[in-house]
Design a protein around this motif. Structure first.
Motif, PDB file in Angstrom:
ATOM      1  N   ARG A 118       0.833  -1.211   0.000  1.00  0.00           N
ATOM      2  CA  ARG A 118       0.000   0.000   0.000  1.00  0.00           C
ATOM      3  C   ARG A 118       0.870   1.264   0.000  1.00  0.00           C
ATOM      4  NH1 ARG A 118      -4.787  -1.343  -0.808  1.00  0.00           N
ATOM      5  NH2 ARG A 118      -5.844  -3.035   0.218  1.00  0.00           N
ATOM      6  N   GLU A 123      -0.805   4.700  -1.250  1.00  0.00           N
ATOM      7  CA  GLU A 123      -1.978   4.710  -0.373  1.00  0.00           C
ATOM      8  C   GLU A 123      -1.495   4.840   1.076  1.00  0.00           C
ATOM      9  OE1 GLU A 123      -4.200   1.136  -1.215  1.00  0.00           O
ATOM     10  OE2 GLU A 123      -4.637   1.766  -3.273  1.00  0.00           O
ATOM     11  N   ARG A 125      -2.516   6.518   3.838  1.00  0.00           N
ATOM     12  CA  ARG A 125      -3.435   6.361   4.974  1.00  0.00           C
ATOM     13  C   ARG A 125      -3.691   4.865   5.232  1.00  0.00           C
ATOM     14  NH1 ARG A 125      -8.659   5.822   5.174  1.00  0.00           N
ATOM     15  NH2 ARG A 125      -9.056   6.528   3.059  1.00  0.00           N
ATOM     16  N   GLU A 126      -3.973   4.115   4.169  1.00  0.00           N
ATOM     17  CA  GLU A 126      -4.226   2.679   4.309  1.00  0.00           C
ATOM     18  C   GLU A 126      -2.971   1.953   4.788  1.00  0.00           C
ATOM     19  OE1 GLU A 126      -4.898   4.541   1.688  1.00  0.00           O
ATOM     20  OE2 GLU A 126      -6.985   4.250   1.092  1.00  0.00           O
TER      21      GLU A 126
END
Length: 169
Positions: A118, A123, A125-126
């Motif tokens: 991720r 990504e 935040r994830e």
């Protein structure tokens, strides 16, 4: 004439070569096993690992995919997830790692690899949530602290970065 003991010897030589970082030798021995027993999951798995070490990632993927088709094991799925991440095949990486989580929800190695994937996908935040989830299960790995520090740094969160570096120490 083929004798089963011969294959055991080639495997043992392959394992010894792999463990002592003589990857060319390991590949040679495991290929001898596959010449006689093309569906030997162990030989395919270790060939895949040795090819990762030799940075022959496409070859490694081929061996690991064959091994997985013969015997779906968590270790193979985790290594395929790692390998697909290195190859930039992020969706495939997540697919393999999610299969691990279906049978072992709290598998920290799978969770860590998901976090790295991720992160590589941008990504953040994830990725941060995934690394925090891994820390809730185990603090034995330094990787989540490093990535959480990096995520905070990318987000100009100096306080968060400082906090994660302190926790790592």
């Amino acid at each position: 004439k083929h004798v089963p003991g011969d294959m055991r010897e080639h495997k043992n030589l392959g394992f010894a070569a792999y463990k002592t970082e003589r990857y060319d030798e390991a590949v040679s021995e495991f290929r001898k096993v596959l010449e006689k027993e093309p569906e030997d999951t162990e030989a395919l798995f270790y060939l895949g690992l040795a090819e990762i070490k030799r940075n022959r990632l496409e070859d490694a993927k081929g061996y690991l995919v064959k091994a997985l088709a013969l015997e779906p094991r968590v270790s193979i799925l985790i290594d395929l997830g790692y390998l697909c991440n290195r190859l930039g095949l992020f969706d495939d990486a997540l697919k393999y790692l999610e299969q691990v989580r279906e049978s072992e929800q709290d598998n920290v190695k799978a969770i860590l690899n998901q976090g790295v994937t991720r992160y590589e996908m941008g990504e953040l935040r994830e990725a941060a949530q995934t690394f925090e989830q891994s820390l809730a299960l185990s603090q034995e790995f330094a990787m989540p602290y490093y990535y959480l520090f990096m995520i905070c740094t990318k987000q100009n969160d100096t306080e968060g970065a400082t906090d994660w570096s302190r926790q790592a120490i």
